[in-house]
Each structure stands twice: as structure tokens, then as C-alpha cells.
Scaffold this active site. Structure first.
Site, PDB file in Angstrom:
ATOM      1  N   LYS A  67       0.863  -1.189   0.000  1.00 32.29           N
ATOM      2  CA  LYS A  67       0.000   0.000   0.000  1.00 32.29           C
ATOM      3  C   LYS A  67       0.899   1.238   0.000  1.00 32.29           C
ATOM      4  O   LYS A  67       1.182   1.826   1.041  1.00 32.29           O
ATOM      5  CB  LYS A  67      -0.913  -0.002   1.229  1.00 32.29           C
ATOM      6  CG  LYS A  67      -2.111  -0.938   1.057  1.00 32.29           C
ATOM      7  CD  LYS A  67      -3.022  -0.927   2.255  1.00 32.29           C
ATOM      8  CE  LYS A  67      -4.015   0.208   2.278  1.00 32.29           C
ATOM      9  NZ  LYS A  67      -5.114   0.057   1.315  1.00 32.29           N
TER      10      LYS A  67
HETATM   11  N1  PMP Z   1      -6.961  -3.413  -3.285  1.00 31.25           N
HETATM   12  C1  PMP Z   1      -6.630  -2.145  -3.024  1.00 31.25           C
HETATM   13  C2  PMP Z   1      -5.994  -1.324  -4.072  1.00 31.25           C
HETATM   14  C3  PMP Z   1      -6.897  -1.597  -1.752  1.00 31.25           C
HETATM   15  O1  PMP Z   1      -6.577  -0.334  -1.472  1.00 31.25           O
HETATM   16  C4  PMP Z   1      -7.534  -2.404  -0.778  1.00 31.25           C
HETATM   17  C5  PMP Z   1      -7.876  -1.831   0.564  1.00 31.25           C
HETATM   18  N2  PMP Z   1      -6.827  -1.967   1.478  1.00 31.25           N
HETATM   19  C6  PMP Z   1      -7.838  -3.734  -1.093  1.00 31.25           C
HETATM   20  C7  PMP Z   1      -7.542  -4.203  -2.363  1.00 31.25           C
HETATM   21  C8  PMP Z   1      -8.440  -4.662  -0.084  1.00 31.25           C
HETATM   22  O2  PMP Z   1      -7.492  -5.021   0.897  1.00 31.25           O
HETATM   23  P1  PMP Z   1      -7.926  -5.325   2.391  1.00 31.25           P
HETATM   24  O3  PMP Z   1      -8.933  -6.403   2.325  1.00 31.25           O
HETATM   25  O4  PMP Z   1      -6.672  -5.758   3.068  1.00 31.25           O
HETATM   26  O5  PMP Z   1      -8.461  -4.071   2.952  1.00 31.25           O
END
Ligand code: PMP
Length: 305
Positions: free
Chosen positions: A157
Site C-alpha cells: 500500500k
Molecule cells: N486493493 C486495493 C488497491 C486496496 O486499497 C484495498 C484496501 N486496502 C484492497 C484491495 C483490499 O485489501 P484489504 O482487504 O486488506 O483491505
């Protein structure tokens, strides 16, 4: 946004308005930060706040930090403790979102990752639904392509990389859609702007593998476990073609903010019967029970504040 009262900033919990950085901060100028996003769920029955899979979220945050050559002295346990201190100071009695962020904190000019000081900040805020239309979302295939692992690693991220998500989201929203589906450089469906994607075809639950330029989602990982263990359905991790979205039986998106969103239309074509399918509905129910601490089998996914 309702502001929090506190933030973790420069190694202390301080009043929120004292957590400020300079306009010359490296991360602000170059996007050189990595972040996490966790949810705390308020249980009315138990009058307690539960955080969903904090260890896994902080583990991913530390992986993201490594991608940006950050040398941080925090581990998962220490990050969890800071989060608990912060949440206890706030005393939230409602659902919250928690935002930890490591950033390149030096001031000045110079694009690089090395020889820079890394700092941590963390704050939380009340948070409800992310996508209002979460039982019958209408999505569009974005004209923007997903960042590639060889451009900016999509599995982490990275703050700067979220311009990619923002471009896709704004174009979709302005065109009247709830969300975007973003294709990678090979034309495969990688994800939404901030959620992973799943489709159901002939009783098989299919999602792109972590090598398809996706964020390694914690909700994705949890849903994969639920599909296997609770629904007893086969799961396949493989690329998804854009044309499959139009002919699959069910399509849904997962993420911390979005949770589990049923997608029922893509570019004005109905998906399946054009209403939320039974597998998506069952997963949403299961997930809601788990995060509200009503399912003892998955109690280990929650940390009580
Ligand atoms: N893809 C992206 C680009 C995201 O920003 C997120 C949110 N964190 C997700 C997928 C989903 O990840 P998570 O389930 O860990 O929140």
C-alpha cells in the site's frame, strides 16, 4: 469527517491538531509513504470494540515498508500496542477505521528512498459504509490500467500509487457508476479502486492470484478461507478476463473499507440474474457475524480493545 482527538506522531500520542508535517516533507512531495487500513467494529451486544485481524494488517504494512527501503524498528506487536493505546485514549463506541502510515520524514529536495528518516503516524476515526450501494453495485471497466509490479509494486500500500486508484474511482463516479474495475497491462481484471475482486462461475469461486498486480488483501484472504471452510466450494486463483465479468453468475468485491460488496451490473449489463447472488449473500452474513464477534469459530480474527 469527524476528527479524532489523538494521533500517534513522532513516537508519542498527541492531540490530533499537533500531528502536523512540513510542506517540505519528502512523503508529501513524492508519495514516499506506505499505509494500512484496519477496521474496528463496535459490538452492541458486548459493548466492546473489536479490531479485525490487526496482526495480518500490520504484517502487510511492514512488508510495504520494506518495499520502500524503510528501516523501521517496530514489529507487529509494538504496532498493535500503539493502536490499542490510541483506541483506548479515544474511547470510541462505534465502528472505526484505523490508519497507520510510515513516511519518509526528511525535508528537502531529492527523489530517492535511501538515506531518509522514516517516521510512523497512526490515527483513527468513526467510519460507516464505504460504498453506499453495497448490495447491487454497478461498476464500469476503467480506461486506466492497474499499476504493474515493475512500475510501483501493487502488492504494497504505497501512498503515491493511490493516484492510480483515484483516477479510476473519480472517472467511474463521475460517469455515474459505483466503482471501477481496473484491468492490468495484460487486460485481466485486477481489482477495484480499493478492493479485491471475486467471481463465481458454475459453482467455482475465482479470484486473481497475488501475482496479478493486486494488493494482497486481508479481506480477500479471509473470504478465501470462508469459501473453502464454510461454503465448501472450490476456489481457483487465476486471471479473470474482462468478458468473463459479463457472463459469470456472481461477482463481488472485498476490502476493509468496502467489506463485501455485491456487484450486479457491469457497464449496463446485468451480472447473473442482475441481483445479489446466494454465495455473495451468504458470505456477507458470515462476515458480519464474524466481525461483530458473534461467531466463536473465528474469534481469533478479532482483537478486543
Ligand atoms: N486493493 C486495493 C488497491 C486496496 O486499497 C484495498 C484496501 N486496502 C484492497 C484491495 C483490499 O485489501 P484489504 O482487504 O486488506 O483491505
Amino acid at each position: 469527517m469527524r476528527l479524532p482527538r489523538f494521533a500517534y506522531f513522532e513516537r508519542n500520542i498527541v492531540p490530533f491538531d499537533q500531528a502536523r508535517v512540513s510542506v517540505a516533507t519528502h512523503a508529501f512531495n513524492y508519495g514516499t509513504a506506505v499505509f494500512g487500513g484496519l477496521r474496528g467494529y463496535w459490538s452492541e451486544e458486548q459493548q466492546r470494540l473489536f479490531v479485525f485481524r490487526p496482526w495480518e494488517h500490520f504484517q502487510r504494512l511492514l512488508y510495504s515498508a520494506r518495499l520502500l527501503c524503510m528501516e523501521v524498528e517496530y514489529d507487529e506487536q509494538r504496532l498493535i500496542q500503539i493502536m490499542l493505546d490510541l483506541l483506548r485514549a479515544e474511547g470510541w463506541q462505534e465502528d472505526v477505521y484505523i490508519r497507520p502510515l510510515f513516511y519518509k520524514a526528511d525535508l528537502g529536495i531529492g527523489v530517492r528512498l535511501h538515506n531518509l528518516k522514516d517516521e510512523l503516524t497512526m490515527w483513527s476515526m468513526p467510519f460507516q459504509k464505504y460504498l453506499q450501494n453495497d448490495t447491487q453495485a454497478h461498476v464500469t471497466i476503467s480506461s486506466w490500467r492497474r499499476i504493474d509490479d515493475n512500475v510501483i509494486p501493487a502488492r504494497g500500500k504505497v501512498s503515491g500509487a493511490y493516484v492510480n486508484s483515484a483516477l479510476a474511482k473519480t472517472d467511474a463516479a463521475r460517469a455515474g457508476f459505483d466503482e471501477a474495475l481496473v484491468l492490468d497491462q495484460n487486460g485481466h481484471v485486477s481489482e477495484g479502486s480499493a478492493m479485491n475482486v471475486f467471481m463465481v462461475r458454475d459453482g467455482v469461486v475465482i479470484t486473481p492470484p497475488v501475482t496479478e498486480n493486486i494488493l494482497e488483501g486481508i479481506t480477500r484472504r479471509s473470504v478465501l478461507e470462508l469459501v473453502r471452510n464454510e461454503l465448501g466450494l472450490p476456489v481457483v486463483e487465476r486471471p479473470i478476463d474482462r468478458s468473463e465479468v459479463a457472463i459469470c453468475d456472481e461477482f463481488f468485491m472485498t476490502g476493509t473499507a468496502a467489506q463485501i460488496v455485491a456487484v450486479t451490473q457491469v457497464d449496463h449489463r446485468p451480472i447473473g440474474k442482475g441481483v445479489m447472488g446466494p454465495i455473495t449473500a451468504r458470505l456477507r452474513e458470515l462476515f458480519e457475524d464474524i466481525v461483530r464477534a458473534r461467531n466463536p469459530k473465528y474469534r481469533s480474527w478479532l482483537l478486543e480493545v
